[in-house]
Scaffold this active site. Structure first.
Site, PDB file in Angstrom:
ATOM      1  N   GLU A 104      -2.688   1.308   4.090  1.00 14.05           N
ATOM      2  CA  GLU A 104      -1.762   1.180   5.240  1.00 14.05           C
ATOM      3  C   GLU A 104      -0.414   1.827   4.938  1.00 14.05           C
ATOM      4  OE1 GLU A 104      -3.831   0.129   8.100  1.00 14.05           O
ATOM      5  OE2 GLU A 104      -1.742   0.624   8.382  1.00 14.05           O
TER       6      GLU A 104
HETATM    7  C1  LIG Z   1     -10.072   0.186  -0.421  1.00 10.62           C
HETATM    8  C2  LIG Z   1      -9.418   1.146   0.488  1.00 10.62           C
HETATM    9  C3  LIG Z   1      -9.498   0.955   1.858  1.00 10.62           C
HETATM   10  C4  LIG Z   1      -8.919   1.878   2.731  1.00 10.62           C
HETATM   11  N1  LIG Z   1      -9.094   1.735   4.089  1.00 10.62           N
HETATM   12  C5  LIG Z   1      -8.730   2.747   4.921  1.00 10.62           C
HETATM   13  C6  LIG Z   1      -9.099   2.746   6.299  1.00 10.62           C
HETATM   14  O1  LIG Z   1      -9.702   1.794   6.797  1.00 10.62           O
HETATM   15  N2  LIG Z   1      -8.757   3.818   7.060  1.00 10.62           N
HETATM   16  C7  LIG Z   1      -8.094   4.900   6.559  1.00 10.62           C
HETATM   17  O2  LIG Z   1      -7.823   5.838   7.289  1.00 10.62           O
HETATM   18  N3  LIG Z   1      -7.707   4.926   5.245  1.00 10.62           N
HETATM   19  C8  LIG Z   1      -8.022   3.892   4.419  1.00 10.62           C
HETATM   20  N4  LIG Z   1      -7.677   3.925   3.094  1.00 10.62           N
HETATM   21  C9  LIG Z   1      -6.903   5.045   2.600  1.00 10.62           C
HETATM   22  C10 LIG Z   1      -5.487   4.659   2.236  1.00 10.62           C
HETATM   23  O3  LIG Z   1      -4.740   4.380   3.389  1.00 10.62           O
HETATM   24  C11 LIG Z   1      -4.899   5.793   1.377  1.00 10.62           C
HETATM   25  O4  LIG Z   1      -5.543   5.698   0.112  1.00 10.62           O
HETATM   26  C12 LIG Z   1      -3.407   5.710   1.233  1.00 10.62           C
HETATM   27  O5  LIG Z   1      -2.772   5.978   2.460  1.00 10.62           O
HETATM   28  C13 LIG Z   1      -2.864   6.683   0.195  1.00 10.62           C
HETATM   29  O6  LIG Z   1      -3.392   7.973   0.332  1.00 10.62           O
HETATM   30  P1  LIG Z   1      -4.037   8.681  -0.953  1.00 10.62           P
HETATM   31  O7  LIG Z   1      -5.003   7.738  -1.562  1.00 10.62           O
HETATM   32  O8  LIG Z   1      -4.523  10.012  -0.557  1.00 10.62           O
HETATM   33  O9  LIG Z   1      -2.841   8.831  -1.975  1.00 10.62           O
HETATM   34  P2  LIG Z   1      -1.800  10.047  -2.010  1.00 10.62           P
HETATM   35  O10 LIG Z   1      -1.261  10.307  -0.663  1.00 10.62           O
HETATM   36  O11 LIG Z   1      -2.406  11.166  -2.763  1.00 10.62           O
HETATM   37  O12 LIG Z   1      -0.642   9.392  -2.882  1.00 10.62           O
HETATM   38  C14 LIG Z   1      -0.673   9.327  -4.314  1.00 10.62           C
HETATM   39  C15 LIG Z   1       0.680   8.802  -4.792  1.00 10.62           C
HETATM   40  O13 LIG Z   1       1.721   9.709  -4.392  1.00 10.62           O
HETATM   41  C16 LIG Z   1       2.695   9.044  -3.615  1.00 10.62           C
HETATM   42  N5  LIG Z   1       3.147   9.927  -2.531  1.00 10.62           N
HETATM   43  C17 LIG Z   1       2.389  10.643  -1.661  1.00 10.62           C
HETATM   44  N6  LIG Z   1       3.183  11.302  -0.802  1.00 10.62           N
HETATM   45  C18 LIG Z   1       4.450  11.008  -1.106  1.00 10.62           C
HETATM   46  C19 LIG Z   1       5.726  11.366  -0.573  1.00 10.62           C
HETATM   47  N7  LIG Z   1       5.851  12.149   0.504  1.00 10.62           N
HETATM   48  N8  LIG Z   1       6.825  10.860  -1.172  1.00 10.62           N
HETATM   49  C20 LIG Z   1       6.729  10.047  -2.225  1.00 10.62           C
HETATM   50  N9  LIG Z   1       5.565   9.656  -2.770  1.00 10.62           N
HETATM   51  C21 LIG Z   1       4.438  10.132  -2.222  1.00 10.62           C
HETATM   52  C22 LIG Z   1       2.001   7.797  -3.055  1.00 10.62           C
HETATM   53  O14 LIG Z   1       2.930   6.752  -2.796  1.00 10.62           O
HETATM   54  C23 LIG Z   1       1.029   7.456  -4.180  1.00 10.62           C
HETATM   55  O15 LIG Z   1       1.669   6.663  -5.143  1.00 10.62           O
HETATM   56  C24 LIG Z   1      -8.201   2.978   2.216  1.00 10.62           C
HETATM   57  C25 LIG Z   1      -8.093   3.156   0.831  1.00 10.62           C
HETATM   58  C26 LIG Z   1      -8.698   2.265  -0.019  1.00 10.62           C
HETATM   59  C27 LIG Z   1      -8.608   2.512  -1.497  1.00 10.62           C
END
Ligand SMILES: Cc1cc2nc3c(=O)[nH]c(=O)nc-3n(C[C@H](O)[C@H](O)[C@H](O)COP(=O)(O)OP(=O)(O)OC[C@H]3O[C@@H](n4cnc5c(N)ncnc54)[C@H](O)[C@@H]3O)c2cc1C
Length: 570
Positions: free
Chosen positions: A427
């Site tokens: 989220e």
């Molecule tokens: C169990 C689980 C359930 C989920 N359920 C859903 C769902 O129902 N629907 C859905 O759509 N998604 C879902 N997700 C996805 C989830 O919302 C994303 O994993 C999350 O938004 C982070 O994206 P990412 O994993 O690609 O991390 P990334 O975006 O790659 O981030 C990696 C790190 O970099 C940091 N970062 C990234 N961009 C920036 C920035 N601009 N400035 C500073 N820091 C930054 C982040 O804070 C994080 O610490 C789920 C994920 C999991 C693991």
């Protein structure tokens, strides 16, 4: 123990958060008590016992369909038949129309009982919100009734392998059809309850891009894509695989494939290229609900640690010649009070956010509604991030109280820690929440910030007038926290005005924590104030002041420390 809903604490915090204000009209005390008692009974008797099985067995993909753990299906059916899914849905949509504040209390109870179970309705609630605000009348008529009753569930399909925090990178395509529908093609990952056996249809809300859409977030549209089409045929969408993950094993995390064949049939929600706006409706209510997950898991971990500390005999304490329970050791008592006071602080923040949402939606006076909206929007990232961090910290401390028995799976303490860890990630990660707070919310929330500071200072004056060493200390800490917050928020404004974004963003996380500490301490002090003679409430406020808020100065300094250097590789 498994879990006992802390009804007295919940009741106190509901009152603190404004239950009884004019916009909560219709909520008499007996009704609130009976809703909470019934929720507690269902959660304690039916959901909480499933939590460990859910963790051990998990959801599995069998012949292309997700099968939930034993007991899940029947419990979900009874839960939705009892009307819990529609508690705060407006009466115009056939819901019960109760305030968001009462919903917040029930959401906490469901999540304490089992985070993995509570996730399915949490997403359905977001889908209902998004459709109610943005869908056409035809779509509403076709999908809302069964989503509201809980016969169908909803999902949120944003994430793709290259599009996590950065949704401008979404690639899933939507192609216009002559009959007004769209064909959706693409892959989504990490979709919670993307497939399952709890209901006979699943309503996916999917972000996708039209062929002629502008680049970036301005070119994203929102589509409703049901698993079963209106004529009963299976839509071209399926779960390709499930993730193996650290916690919430019973909540299926699905890789979803849309349009492996002709394309999944979808209907536009809202206007073309305005999808992110519609999705934000869903994400804001979901963000508060995830913050409440933090409260729920913290409460469960605290109850379990308290129980263990009362029964585990080890070492002599308090001058006793015989070994006694570990709760007699000052370090264990400090740990338990840290767990309890932080859980209560997070509860105060989340319930205050829900109350602000009620004010925004229900107050008669337009100015009051606007102020409620501003407050809710400022508080939402704080409720999400501060409370989910507390969920993890409290679960971590709970494991420590168990010693070696916490590290082995038998006691369940480890499950709470594993389950809690997702909440700061999904989220919108907590890092993204902090950016939202400083860059977007703060500049638009002068009145709300003024209210937060004024409340801390007024409480400080009130407590000081009581006299006595403890009151003076508490009053002094509150005033200091308010000063620190004022200084750090002014710094952020100055940096933003000067275009020094790197300096501003570097301190966003510590600033969010400082907000949490200030609102949490005000909340605990208000509870103590309202319940004179309740020594436990006084202990909690004073403890939080001395062990948590004492770090406010350091948080403010970190928030104002300026840009972070780039990592230099050797
Ligand atoms: C169990 C689980 C359930 C989920 N359920 C859903 C769902 O129902 N629907 C859905 O759509 N998604 C879902 N997700 C996805 C989830 O919302 C994303 O994993 C999350 O938004 C982070 O994206 P990412 O994993 O690609 O991390 P990334 O975006 O790659 O981030 C990696 C790190 O970099 C940091 N970062 C990234 N961009 C920036 C920035 N601009 N400035 C500073 N820091 C930054 C982040 O804070 C994080 O610490 C789920 C994920 C999991 C693991």
């Amino acid at each position: 123990v498994t879990y006992q809903a802390p009804l007295q604490d919940i009741r106190h915090v509901l009152e603190f958060a404004g239950l009884g204000q004019t916009w909560q009209s219709g909520m008499d005390s007996d009704l609130v008590d009976s809703v909470l008692r019934e929720a507690a009974r269902f959660a304690e008797d039916r959901i909480a016992p499933l939590n460990a099985i859910g963790d051990r067995v998990g959801s599995r993909l069998v012949d292309g369909t997700v099968v939930t753990p034993p007991g899940w299906k029947e419990t979900y059916r009874d839960w939705s038949e009892a009307g819990w899914n529609s508690l705060s849905v407006p009466e115009a949509l056939e819901g019960h129309g109760l305030p968001a504040l009462i919903q917040a209390a029930c959401t906490e109870i469901w999540n304490s009982a089992s985070m993995a179970f509570a996730l399915a309705p949490l997403l359905t609630a977001g889908a209902i919100d998004a459709l109610a605000h943005h869908a056409s009348d035809e779509l509403k008529a076709a999908y809302l009734p069964k989503l509201v009753s809980g016969e169908w569930t909803g999902t949120m399909n944003l994430t793709e392998p290259q599009a996590g925090s950065d949704l401008s990178a979404v690639r899933t395509r939507a192609i216009r059809q002559s009959d007004g529908t769209y064909r959706i093609k693409g892959q989504k990952i990490f979709i919670t309850y993307g497939d399952h056996d709890l209901s006979d249809n699943i309503v996916h809300l999917v972000l996708a891009r039209l062929p002629d859409a502008p680049k970036g977030t301005a070119g994203i549209s929102l589509f409703l894509v049901p698993r079963a089409l209106p004529d009963g045929a299976r839509n071209d969408v399926y779960c390709h695989s499930l993730e193996h993950k650290l916690g919430i094993h019973a909540s299926p995390t699905c890789t979803m494939v849309f349009g492996d064949g002709e394309g999944a049939v979808g209907w536009l929600v809202g206007e073309e290229n305005r999808g992110l706006n519609c999705m934000f409706t869903m994400m804001n209510s979901a963000r508060l609900a995830i913050g409440i997950q933090g409260v729920g898991i913290a409460e469960r971990a605290y109850q379990q640690a308290l129980d263990y500390a009362r029964t585990r005999q080890q070492g002599k304490a308090g001058g006793s010649p015989e070994p006694g329970p570990i709760i007699l050791h000052p370090d264990i008592r400090r740990t338990l009070l840290l767990m309890r006071s932080k859980t209560m602080a997070a509860r105060c923040i989340c319930y205050a956010t829900a109350a602000a949402l009620d004010q925004a939606g229900r107050a008669e006076d337009e100015r009051e509604r606007a102020l409620g909206g501003e407050l809710a929007s400022l508080l939402t990232p704080i409720a999400k991030a501060y409370s989910t961090d507390i969920g993890c910290e409290v679960a971590h401390l709970g494991l420590q109280v168990h010693g070696g028995m916490g590290f082995v799976e038998e006691t369940g303490a480890a499950q709470h820690l594993r389950d809690s860890r997702i909440a700061p990630i999904y989220e919108g990660t907590n890092g993204i929440q902090a950016i939202d707070l400083v860059a977007r919310k703060l500049p638009r929330s002068e009145a709300a910030l003024g209210m937060i500071l004024a409340e801390a200072r007024a409480l400080s004056d009130e407590i000081e007038r009581r006299g006595g060493a403890r009151s003076e200390k508490l009053a002094g800490r509150l005033a200091h926290v308010a000063d620190c917050l004022e200084q750090a928020t002014q710094y952020m404004r100055d940096m933003q005005k000067a275009g020094r974004d790197e300096d501003m963003l570097a301190g966003a996380g510590p600033l969010l924590e400082l907000f949490g500490v200030c609102i949490g301490l005000s909340g605990l002090t208000r509870l103590h104030n309202a319940r004179r003679g309740d020594e436990e409430m006084e202990d909690l406020a004073v403890f939080f002041a001395n062990h948590v808020a004492v770090h406010a100065g350091a948080l403010a300094e970190t928030a104002m420390a300026g840009a972070i250097p780039h990592i230099r590789l050797p």
